[in-house]
Design an enzyme around this catalytic site. Structure first.
Site, mmCIF file in Angstrom:
data_model
loop_
_atom_site.group_PDB
_atom_site.id
_atom_site.type_symbol
_atom_site.label_atom_id
_atom_site.label_comp_id
_atom_site.label_asym_id
_atom_site.label_seq_id
_atom_site.Cartn_x
_atom_site.Cartn_y
_atom_site.Cartn_z
ATOM 1 N N HIS A 1 0.895 -1.014 -0.027
ATOM 2 C CA HIS A 1 0.087 0.161 0.292
ATOM 3 C C HIS A 1 1.146 1.257 0.668
ATOM 4 O O HIS A 1 1.234 1.192 0.635
ATOM 5 C CB HIS A 1 -1.406 0.071 1.077
ATOM 6 C CG HIS A 1 -1.926 0.749 0.988
ATOM 7 N ND1 HIS A 1 -2.876 0.708 1.842
ATOM 8 C CD2 HIS A 1 -1.951 2.418 -0.275
ATOM 9 C CE1 HIS A 1 -3.998 1.383 1.518
ATOM 10 N NE2 HIS A 1 -3.329 2.737 0.642
ATOM 11 N N HIS B 1 1.933 5.001 -2.230
ATOM 12 C CA HIS B 1 1.585 5.909 -2.888
ATOM 13 C C HIS B 1 2.864 6.363 -3.488
ATOM 14 O O HIS B 1 3.894 6.633 -2.475
ATOM 15 C CB HIS B 1 1.043 7.185 -2.152
ATOM 16 C CG HIS B 1 -0.435 7.043 -1.529
ATOM 17 N ND1 HIS B 1 -2.062 7.727 -1.926
ATOM 18 C CD2 HIS B 1 -0.706 5.995 -0.467
ATOM 19 C CE1 HIS B 1 -2.392 6.416 -1.037
ATOM 20 N NE2 HIS B 1 -2.341 5.825 -0.327
ATOM 21 N N LYS C 1 -6.698 -0.824 -8.526
ATOM 22 C CA LYS C 1 -7.715 0.056 -7.190
ATOM 23 C C LYS C 1 -8.309 0.400 -7.101
ATOM 24 O O LYS C 1 -9.327 0.764 -8.148
ATOM 25 C CB LYS C 1 -6.204 0.523 -6.710
ATOM 26 C CG LYS C 1 -6.719 1.298 -5.691
ATOM 27 C CD LYS C 1 -7.221 0.512 -4.190
ATOM 28 C CE LYS C 1 -7.245 1.534 -3.236
ATOM 29 N NZ LYS C 1 -6.176 2.552 -2.786
ATOM 30 N N HIS D 1 -10.789 2.767 -4.825
ATOM 31 C CA HIS D 1 -10.850 3.064 -3.794
ATOM 32 C C HIS D 1 -12.152 4.449 -3.943
ATOM 33 O O HIS D 1 -12.641 5.137 -5.128
ATOM 34 C CB HIS D 1 -9.883 4.770 -4.120
ATOM 35 C CG HIS D 1 -9.261 5.696 -3.006
ATOM 36 N ND1 HIS D 1 -10.281 6.477 -2.289
ATOM 37 C CD2 HIS D 1 -8.168 5.439 -2.364
ATOM 38 C CE1 HIS D 1 -9.724 7.001 -1.178
ATOM 39 N NE2 HIS D 1 -7.980 6.033 -1.792
ATOM 40 N N ASP E 1 -12.199 7.761 -3.454
ATOM 41 C CA ASP E 1 -12.235 9.169 -4.039
ATOM 42 C C ASP E 1 -12.771 9.141 -5.393
ATOM 43 O O ASP E 1 -12.846 9.799 -5.899
ATOM 44 C CB ASP E 1 -11.055 9.230 -3.105
ATOM 45 C CG ASP E 1 -10.619 9.187 -1.667
ATOM 46 O OD1 ASP E 1 -11.672 9.725 -1.189
ATOM 47 O OD2 ASP E 1 -9.592 10.155 -1.666
ATOM 48 N N HIS F 1 -10.397 0.384 -1.258
ATOM 49 C CA HIS F 1 -10.443 0.688 -0.200
ATOM 50 C C HIS F 1 -11.968 1.214 -0.362
ATOM 51 O O HIS F 1 -12.729 1.864 -1.192
ATOM 52 C CB HIS F 1 -9.498 1.894 0.246
ATOM 53 C CG HIS F 1 -9.811 3.715 0.078
ATOM 54 N ND1 HIS F 1 -8.672 4.223 1.124
ATOM 55 C CD2 HIS F 1 -11.714 4.339 0.791
ATOM 56 C CE1 HIS F 1 -9.212 5.302 2.023
ATOM 57 N NE2 HIS F 1 -10.931 4.988 1.849
ATOM 58 N N HIS G 1 -6.925 -1.141 4.885
ATOM 59 C CA HIS G 1 -6.112 -0.967 5.682
ATOM 60 C C HIS G 1 -8.197 -1.717 6.625
ATOM 61 O O HIS G 1 -8.978 0.104 6.604
ATOM 62 C CB HIS G 1 -6.529 0.840 5.884
ATOM 63 C CG HIS G 1 -7.031 1.424 4.845
ATOM 64 N ND1 HIS G 1 -8.465 1.613 4.801
ATOM 65 C CD2 HIS G 1 -6.284 2.313 3.971
ATOM 66 C CE1 HIS G 1 -8.156 2.239 3.616
ATOM 67 N NE2 HIS G 1 -7.101 2.101 3.119
ATOM 68 N N HIS H 1 -7.163 13.812 2.048
ATOM 69 C CA HIS H 1 -8.711 13.056 1.566
ATOM 70 C C HIS H 1 -9.181 14.644 0.718
ATOM 71 O O HIS H 1 -9.986 14.728 0.474
ATOM 72 C CB HIS H 1 -9.240 12.692 2.558
ATOM 73 C CG HIS H 1 -8.801 11.272 2.562
ATOM 74 N ND1 HIS H 1 -8.563 10.245 1.658
ATOM 75 C CD2 HIS H 1 -8.949 10.119 3.337
ATOM 76 C CE1 HIS H 1 -8.235 8.751 1.279
ATOM 77 N NE2 HIS H 1 -8.143 9.176 3.364
ATOM 78 N N ARG I 1 -14.125 8.064 11.030
ATOM 79 C CA ARG I 1 -13.419 7.134 10.654
ATOM 80 C C ARG I 1 -12.276 6.710 11.642
ATOM 81 O O ARG I 1 -11.925 5.380 11.391
ATOM 82 C CB ARG I 1 -12.552 7.289 9.282
ATOM 83 C CG ARG I 1 -12.685 6.927 7.935
ATOM 84 C CD ARG I 1 -12.268 7.744 6.403
ATOM 85 N NE ARG I 1 -10.750 7.813 6.841
ATOM 86 C CZ ARG I 1 -10.337 7.654 6.138
ATOM 87 N NH1 ARG I 1 -10.738 8.036 4.438
ATOM 88 N NH2 ARG I 1 -9.077 7.291 5.773
ATOM 89 N N ASP J 1 0.286 2.804 3.462
ATOM 90 C CA ASP J 1 -0.505 3.559 3.278
ATOM 91 C C ASP J 1 0.732 4.830 3.222
ATOM 92 O O ASP J 1 0.349 6.024 3.768
ATOM 93 C CB ASP J 1 -1.396 3.718 4.308
ATOM 94 C CG ASP J 1 -2.196 4.936 3.511
ATOM 95 O OD1 ASP J 1 -2.300 5.630 2.293
ATOM 96 O OD2 ASP J 1 -3.572 4.842 4.067
#
Length: 598
Positions: free
Chosen positions: A141, A143, A223, A225, A227, A252, A278, A326, A342, A366
Site C-alpha cells: 500500500h 502512494h 485499485k 478507491h 475517492d 478502499h 486498512h 483526502h 473514521r 499507506d
C-alpha cells in the site's frame, strides 16, 4: 570427543538448536528449531578460520562445476539464523545468479560430507554468525509520490512495493492509482532507476475495455478507491476484468456508505478474491463496520501502520492526517464529520487482537497518505510485543520461545502480501529458487534498523562508517548506499512486476525498460486459507452504536496458551453473548526512543 559450552559455541558460530535470542528490546524470543550446519565442520571466514584453500574452500572446481546437487556459489552467508514463515532455524545460505540456490551446509565436498553448497574460488562470504536473516519485506500500500521513499523503505527492511500513483498530484496523495497507459508506463520507467522491486495498480473504476487497457499496459493489479467511487458496479466490473487477466484487486471501500453499506460491498464481490486495505477503517472504508470483512474467506484483510499498535497517541494523531490525505477542508463541517467517522478507538483496539488471532493477514504502510513506509516491520513487532504483554503467550509458545507468534507476524509483511499479489513464486520468503532479497539484523536492532539489505545477492544498503576512515567501522556509522544501488547493478538486482498480458504485449521493449519484468500469477485462485499463519475467519460483528467489535466464544479457542474460558472471563460480553475485543492502549513502545531520536 571435544566438548564446548553453549556460550563459547554461540560466540564462535552463533546460537544453535535449543538456544534462544531476544528480538530487539521487545519481550519476544525466538528459539532455534534446528541447525543444518555440521558441528565441528562449521564454515567460518577469516585468519586462522576454516574457509581457506585446501580446507573449507575448494580450489579446484569452477563456477559451473557440480558434485551431486552441490555447486559453487557466488555468495555464501555462513551460520545464519533464519526467521521465516517456514521456520526458525540455522543454516548457511547460498546465492547464485541473484537467487537463493541452497540452504543448508556449505564447504568443500572433497573434505566434508553432506555439503549442500560449495565454497570455491568464485565464492564471496558474508559472516552471518550472531545475526538474524529475514526475507525482504513487501509493502503493498504505497502512494507513488516521491522517489526518496525507496532508501527509507530499504532501511526498514522493505525490498518490494506494490504502489500506485503519478507523483505529487492530488489524486496520488489520496489514492494508490496509476491511471491509464501513460501513468503505468511512467511509473515503470521511474522504477527502472530505483533500487527496489515494484509493481503498479491501475484505476479500478470504469467499464471493462478501459480497465483492460490499463492491465494490457502493464499494471499488475487494480485499485478501487472511494475517492474515485467505490460503488457496487465498480467492484463487479474490476473483479470481472481481473478474473480474465489474473491480476489482484485492492479496495478502499465507501466510508460514507453512499453507494451502499458493507453488506452491499460484500455482495458485489460475489465471492471473488479481493485484498481489503486498512480493514480496521481509520484509513478508510465503511463506517463503522468495515472490520467485519475479516470473517469472509474470499477477502484478504490488511492493516496500514498508523493505527498499529494502538497507543495513547493514536487517536489524536489521526484527524489532521485524514484532512490532508483526502483533500478535506477543516472549515467545512461535513468534511470534519467525514474524518471523525473514521476514527474509532473501539475498532482500533480490536485490530491488534485480530492480528494476534491471525484474522488480519497483511501489514502495509499507506506511506505518505497516513502511514510510514520505514515502519512496517517496526510497528508489526511493536504490536506483537503489545499482545504478548497484555494477553500472554500464543498457543504452543513457551518461556524463551515465541516462535509461533513470530512466524505469524513475520508472515504479515513477507509471504502473505506476496501471495495476495501473485509474486510469491519470486519473493516473500527464504526458500530455494526465490530472488535473494535478504535482510540481515543484529538481534539488538531487530525490527528497528537492519545491518544490511541484499538485493538479488548484492548489498544495496548497509551500516557503514566514514568513507575516509582506515577501517569500515569508524563513526559516523549509518546506513549508506552500496554498489547494488549504482550503475547496471541497480537494474540487474531489482525487478518490476507486471501483468502477463502486458509482458506478452512487449512493454519492456516499447517502454525501453532495463529491469527484468516478471508476470504476476495465481492472483485469482488464492483466498484467506492461502494466508500463512494468518487464515482465521472469526464471526466478528461491530455494534453500529457503540462501535464495539465482538466475536463468538469459539473464536477465542486455540489462540492463546491461556484457555478460552480464562480469556472470556476478562472480556466484556455483549447482550447477544459475544465477547468484545478490547485492550488498553500502549503507553510505552519497544523499538522506539531507545533506537530513534525522532
Amino acid at each position: 570427543m571435544f566438548k564446548i559450552s553453549r556460550k563459547n559455541y554461540s560466540d564462535l558460530y552463533g546460537i544453535t538448536t535449543g538456544d534462544s535470542v531476544r528480538l530487539g528490546d521487545t519481550n519476544l524470543w525466538v528459539k532455534v528449531e534446528k541447525d543444518l550446519t555440521t558441528y565441528g565442520e562449521e564454515s567460518v571466514f577469516g585468519g586462522g578460520k576454516t574457509l581457506r584453500e585446501g580446507m573449507g574452500m575448494n580450489s579446484t572446481m569452477k563456477l559451473d562445476d557440480k558434485l551431486g546437487n552441490a555447486e559453487v556459489m557466488d555468495l555464501v552467508i555462513t551460520n545464519a539464523l533464519i526467521v521465516d514463515y517456514t521456520g526458525i532455524y540455522k543454516a548457511d545460505i547460498g546465492i547464485k545468479n541473484g537467487k537463493i540456490a541452497a540452504i543448508g551446509k556449505s564447504g568443500n565436498p572433497h573434505l566434508t560430507d553432506n555439503v549442500d553448497m560449495i565454497v570455491g574460488i568464485s565464492t564471496e562470504i558474508s559472516a552471518g554468525e550472531g545475526k538474524i536473516y529475514t526475507a525482504g519485506g513487501l509493502d503493498t500500500h504505497v502512494h507513488w509520490l516521491e522517489p526518496e521513499i525507496v532508501p527509507v523503505a530499504l532501511d526498514g527492511g522493505i525490498t518490494t512495493v506494490i504502489a500506485g500513483g503519478t507523483g505529487m498530484n492530488d489524486g496520488t496523495k489520496a489514492t494508490t492509482v496509476s491511471p491509464g497507459k501513460f501513468w503505468v508506463k511512467s511509473a515503470l520507467q521511474a522504477a527502472d532507476g530505483l533500487s527496489i522491486n515494484a509493481g503498479f495498480l491501475a484505476k479500478g473504476q470504469g467499464m471493462e475495455d478501459p480497465i483492460f487497457e490499463q492491465i494490457a499496459a502493464g499494471a499488475c493489479g487494480l485499485k478501487i478507491h472511494e475517492d474515485w467511487g467505490a460503488t457496487g458496479n465498480a467492484i463487479d466490473l474490476a473483479l470481472t476484468v481481473a478474473d480474465k487477466t489474473d491480476v489482484a484487486v485492492a479496495i478502499h471501500t465507501d466510508t460514507l456508505n453512499e453507494a451502499g453499506f458493507v453488506e452491499h460491498t460484500i455482495a458485489a464481490m460475489k465471492g471473488r478474491t479481493i485484498h481489503a486495505y486498512h480493514t480496521e477503517g481509520a484509513g478508510g472504508g465503511h463506517a463503522p463496520d468495515i472490520l467485519e470483512t475479516v470473517k469472509y474467506a474470499h477477502i484478504l484483510p490488511a492493516s496500514t501502520n498508523p493505527t498499529i499498535p494502538y497507543t495513547v497517541n493514536t487517536i489524536a494523531e489521526h484527524l489532521d492526517m485524514l484532512m490532508v490525505c483526502h483533500h478535506l477542508n477543516p472549515k467545512v463541517p461535513e468534511d470534519v464529520a467525514f474524518a471523525d467517522s473514521r476514527i474509532r478507538s473501539q475498532t482500533i483496539a480490536a485490530e491488534d487482537l485480530l492480528h494476534d488471532m491471525g484474522a488480519i493477514s497483511i501489514m502495509s504502510s499507506d506511506t505518505l497518505a497516513m502511514g510510514r513506509i520505514g515502519e512496517v516491520a517496526t510497528r508489526t513487532w511493536q504490536m506483537a510485543h503489545k499482545m504478548k504483554a497484555q494477553f500472554g503467550s500464543l498457543k504452543g509458545d513457551s518461556e524463551f520461545s515465541d516462535n509461533n507468534r513470530v512466524k505469524r507476524y513475520i508472515s504479515k509483511y513477507t509471504i502473505n502480501p506476496a501471495i495476495a499479489h501473485g509474486v510469491d513464486s519470486y519473493i516473500g520468503s527464504l526458500e530455494v529458487g526465490k530472488l535473494a532479497d535478504i535482510v540481515a539484523w543484529e538481534p539488538k536492532f531487530f525490527g528497528a534498523k537492519p545491518y544490511y539489505v541484499v538485493k538479488m545477492g548484492v548489498i544495496a544498503r548497509c551500516v557503514a562508517g566514514d568513507p575516509n576512515a582506515s577501517i569500515p567501522t569508524c563513526e559516523p556509522v549509518i546506513m549508506r548506499d552500496q554498489f547494488g544501488t549504482y550503475g547496471r547493478l541497480l537494474t540487474n538486482t531489482s525487478v518490476s512486476f507486471v501483468s502477463k498480458i502486458g509482458l506478452e504485449n512487449g512493454i519492456k521493449e516499447e517502454y525501453k525498460l532495463e529491469k527484468e519484468l516478471l508476470p504476476v500469477k495465481n492472483c485469482r485462485s488464492v483466498n484467506k486459507k492461502s494466508m500463512k499463519w494468518n487464515s482465521a475467519t472469526p464471526n466478528l460483528e461491530v455494534d453500529p452504536q457503540t462501535f464495539d467489535a465482538a466475536v463468538d466464544f469459539n473464536d477465542l479457542e486455540n489462540w492463546l496458551e491461556q484457555s478460552a474460558s480464562e480469556l472470556a472471563k476478562k472480556l466484556k460480553k455483549t447482550s447477544s453473548g459475544k465477547y468484545i475485543l478490547d485492550a488498553e492502549p500502549l503507553t510505552e513502545a519497544p523499538l522506539a526512543q531507545r533506537y530513534f531520536l525522532f
